[in-house]
Design an enzyme around this catalytic site. Structure first.
Site, short mmCIF file in Angstrom:
data_model
loop_
_atom_site.label_atom_id
_atom_site.label_comp_id
_atom_site.label_asym_id
_atom_site.label_seq_id
_atom_site.Cartn_x
_atom_site.Cartn_y
_atom_site.Cartn_z
N ASP A 272 0.88 -1.16 0.00
CA ASP A 272 0.00 0.00 0.00
C ASP A 272 0.92 1.23 0.00
O ASP A 272 2.12 1.12 0.30
CB ASP A 272 -0.94 -0.01 1.22
C1 BGC Z 1 -5.09 3.16 0.11
C2 BGC Z 1 -5.17 2.13 -1.00
C3 BGC Z 1 -5.04 2.81 -2.34
C4 BGC Z 1 -3.73 3.58 -2.37
C5 BGC Z 1 -3.44 4.24 -3.68
C6 BGC Z 1 -3.93 4.11 -0.04
O1 BGC Z 1 -4.12 5.22 0.77
O2 BGC Z 1 -5.04 2.52 1.35
O3 BGC Z 1 -6.39 1.44 -0.91
O4 BGC Z 1 -5.11 1.87 -3.37
O5 BGC Z 1 -3.79 4.57 -1.37
O6 BGC Z 1 -4.22 5.35 -3.90
#
Ligand code: BGC
Length: 733
Positions: A272
């Site tokens: 993530d």
């Molecule tokens: C989130 C993810 C997301 C990623 C990219 C993170 O803050 O937890 O679910 O895919 O950002 O935007």
């Protein structure tokens, strides 16, 4: 390039699998691993680290954005010499995300929330929803969709519940899996995320989830496993939190042992954004550092080569990372079906699909004296509150979606983090406009904001029917501190209901809320976040054009005291402005051994708590009777009859209720059934043996005993059980 697939009521995961495979010559998928090996062998060492990290493709995120990138969540350079395309990543499962408006006014089709989709209990619709978002992903120039949020709803206050599906591993795994398969039918990669146990936002970046291996495997890991089996996602996104010590993105147990060894997963693990803390995560099983400038350092890319030096084991791990990324690319045909500019979006068709999800997902929770559908005699309707004149509430954070032109309105959310700022309303026919249109000229429809209770009460008193819209916003990065309706809406509903006995409440909430005013109301609809056609969908249920068929994918508790954690772990230590991050060294334990694998309704059954509304619950404008349950050869068969006066749909739900003398409560099969008035249908559901078993000594294990099953329309209203004797059995995951 949305490929239309005929989806029939009897579509099984096998059919989906063959439909997905049929999109190109059968050999393509089968030889994806060999092709990955062959390409990897041709790589130079410098090439071997190119795809191991990516950037955030948004302005001011810390990296120069390459010309061929599309503004969105991420970009990973490809290897043109070897014909490997760049990966262009966008969020997320509820539509191509708005990305803080980075692409100007261009929006996307806003689906209802994941919870609304789950409330349909309809896997074909989940497939179509995924297929629709995948088609828009391609049309906007992306080839990776960061979708597939199958974390279980372990607490109704969790800020991302709206993005997830349910509290049950079977329901979440199946719906998540089908939506991933739908997305990938567009020759793009979908993720499944956030692996694993990112069930609350409070302390999400430092909280340590503690859970026994058995409870982990029997609950959320089972949801992931099912979603992977059905959806075959190219990538798994690990989460922010720690799990029994290590961060999940650096957990050798979770990534190397469970995912790759035990489950034989072939794709790659991406982090993530901002979830990597050490170079060692690479050797523990992480294959790709996403949005690398959000981490303290770029640990992957060239640094990997330095860290590997001449260590043969580490060098072979780098090769493994590449084979996995290439497998995801080849098995989905990203190279053979490149994303080309100018693919058309079937906007009307996509919006109609979003409307279908909304209609099937709306749950009728209460309907006294046949208050709904609204009677033709109702000549004056007072609509009150909930920004019903403005748009439809949507969930916040990286998955935020808007149509062209962006938000209809933004209400300050009070926080300072990237995602904490604004409660946002989506454009589309507003609920008020849809009600006015459907009510017609002869009916007077008034609107009051609900800001002033006295004004709302005065309006309600004058009308035949009062419809109060009440909202609860959820967002990534923050949890709801409790389950009340904010901004005094509980008091507003109570006052309006006291003034008019025909008060109907329409809720737009992320997941469960409390309803201290429930007994005073005539009817309550749960519309979740209903997406671009939510206004029309709500009106169609209110006026009876749609017979409500949604069923709760989560338990609605009667009080916070009934929850495994009456106070959210970390609630007092965490700073709500920090998007789940903590101070260096700060520690919070999130103890899931309290409820273990008994998440949601299973916890309520174990504790003997009576919820406000049970899991699986939902009313209809007709009645159903379910009878004749039999279980044989791993299948449950039951007959459902529509005993009322109009066509409708319900969900047959089969539960395991005891093994021998030990009571339990586990959903083991479900089937949505549509029936004309008076019609009946016999349906058969396959029971996955993992739902009957325990995880014991490294295996699934079923004791030799009598297994008792019951059928019902929710987790509490169940038939008298039938028992069948089953032999002992043990098997590996
Ligand atoms: C989130 C993810 C997301 C990623 C990219 C993170 O803050 O937890 O679910 O895919 O950002 O935007």
């Amino acid at each position: 390039m949305m490929r239309k697939l005929a989806v029939s009521a009897a579509m099984t995961s096998a059919l989906i699998a063959s439909a997905v495979a049929a999109k190109e010559p059968a050999s393509t998928n089968a030889d994806a691993w060999q092709r990955a090996e062959a390409t990897e062998q041709k790589m130079t060492d410098a090439e071997r680290v190119v795809m191991t990290s990516g950037i955030t493709a948004l302005p001011n995120a810390g990296d120069k954005i390459p010309e061929d990138a599309v503004l969105g969540a991420g970009y990973v350079a490809g290897i043109p010499r070897l014909g490997v395309p760049a990966l262009k990543e966008t969020d997320a499962g509820l539509g191509v995300s708005w990305a803080l408006g980075a692409r100007g006014n261009e929006g996307a089709t806003a689906l209802p929330s994941g919870m609304a989709l789950a409330a349909t209990w309809n896997q074909e619709l989940a497939y179509q929803a995924g297929q629709m978002v995948g088609a828009e992903t391609r049309a906007k120039g992306f080839n990776v969709l960061l979708a597939g949020g199958v974390n279980l709803v372990r607490d109704p206050r969790g800020g991302r519940n709206f993005e997830y599906f349910s509290e049950d591993p079977l329901l979440s795994g199946i719906l998540g899996g089908y939506s991933i398969a739908g997305a990938q039918s567009n020759h793009i990669i979908s993720t499944v995320k956030h692996f694993a146990f990112n069930n609350q936002e409070t302390a999400r970046k430092f909280g340590n989830v503690t859970i026994s291996e058995a409870a982990a495997r029997e609950s959320e890991l089972l949801a992931f496993k099912l979603a992977i089996e059905i959806g075959n996602p190219g990538s798994v996104m690990c989460s922010y939190n720690r799990l029994n010590g290590p961060y999940t993105c650096g957990s050798e147990w979770l990534l190397q042992k469970v995912l790759k060894r035990d489950w034989g997963y072939k794709g790659f693990v991406m982090s993530d954004w901002g979830a990597v803390y050490e170079p060692g995560f690479a050797w523990a099983g992480l294959d790709h550092q996403s949005g690398r400038s959000s981490d303290p350092q770029v640990y992957f890319a060239d640094q990997l080569l330095t860290d590997a030096g001449t260590d043969a084991k580490r060098k072979s791990r780098i090769s493994d990372m590449n084979r996995r990324i290439l497998w995801a690319v080849y098995s989905n045909g990203l190279d053979r079906f490149p994303v080309l500019p100018g693919e058309k979006i079937d906007k009307a068709g996509h919006e109609a699909l979003a409307g279908e999800v909304a209609r099937q997902g709306i749950v009728l929770l209460r309907n006294e004296r046949g208050a709904l559908p609204l009677a033709a005699e109702a000549k004056s309707i007072a609509v009150i509150g909930g920004f019903a004149d403005t748009g439809m509430l949507s969930g916040g954070g990286s998955s935020q979606v808007h149509g062209d032109g962006g938000p209809a309105a933004m209400i300050p959310g009070g926080g300072r983090g990237l995602f904490n700022g604004w409660e946002q309303y989506q454009r589309g026919t507003t609920p008020l406009a849809a009600i006015r249109k459907r009510a017609g000229q002869d009916v007077t429809v008034t609107y009051r904001t609900g800001n002033y209770i006295a004004e709302a009460v005065e309006q309600a008193r004058k009308a035949d029917v009062a419809i109060v819209f009440a909202n609860q916003w959820q967002s990534e990065g923050r949890d709801n501190p409790d389950l009340s309706l904010p901004r005094g809406q509980d008091a507003l509903i109570a006052a309006v209901a006291a003034a008019n006995p025909n008060t109907v409440v329409v809720l737009q909430t992320g997941s469960a809320v409390l309803m201290p005013w429930l007994d005073q109301t005539a009817a309550v609809l749960e519309a979740w976040y209903p997406g671009v056609q939510g206004g029309e969908a709500i009106a169609s249920v209110l006026f009876g054009d749609t017979n409500p068929s949604g069923r709760l994918p989560v338990t609605f508790p009667a009080s916070l005291e009934q929850l495994p954690h009456p106070v959210l772990p970390g609630h007092t230590e965490a700073d709500p402005d920090k998007n789940g991050a903590g101070a260096p060294g700060q520690q919070v334990t999130i103890d899931y051994n309290v409820d273990g694998s008994d998440v949601g309704y299973r916890w309520f059954a174990r504790q003997g708590h009576k919820p406000l509304f049970p899991f699986g619950y939902g009313l209809s404008y007709t009645n159903f009777a379910t009878s004749g349950l039999s279980v044989k050869g791993g299948k449950a068969t039951v007959t459902v009859q529509n005993t009322g006066g109009r066509a409708g749909a319900t969900v047959a739900q089969v539960y395991l209720v005891a093994r021998g003398k030990v009571a339990t409560r586990r959903l083991v099969g479900f089937q949505r059934v549509s029936l004309e008035a008076g019609a009946s249908k016999t349906v058969t559901m396959t029971i996955d043996p993992r739902l009957l078993a325990d995880w014991k000594d490294g295996r699934w294990s079923m004791p030799r005993t009598t297994y008792y099953f019951a059928v019902g329309e929710n987790a509490e209203a169940l038939s008298s059980p039938i028992g069948i004797r089953l032999p002992a059995k043990r098997w590996a995951d």
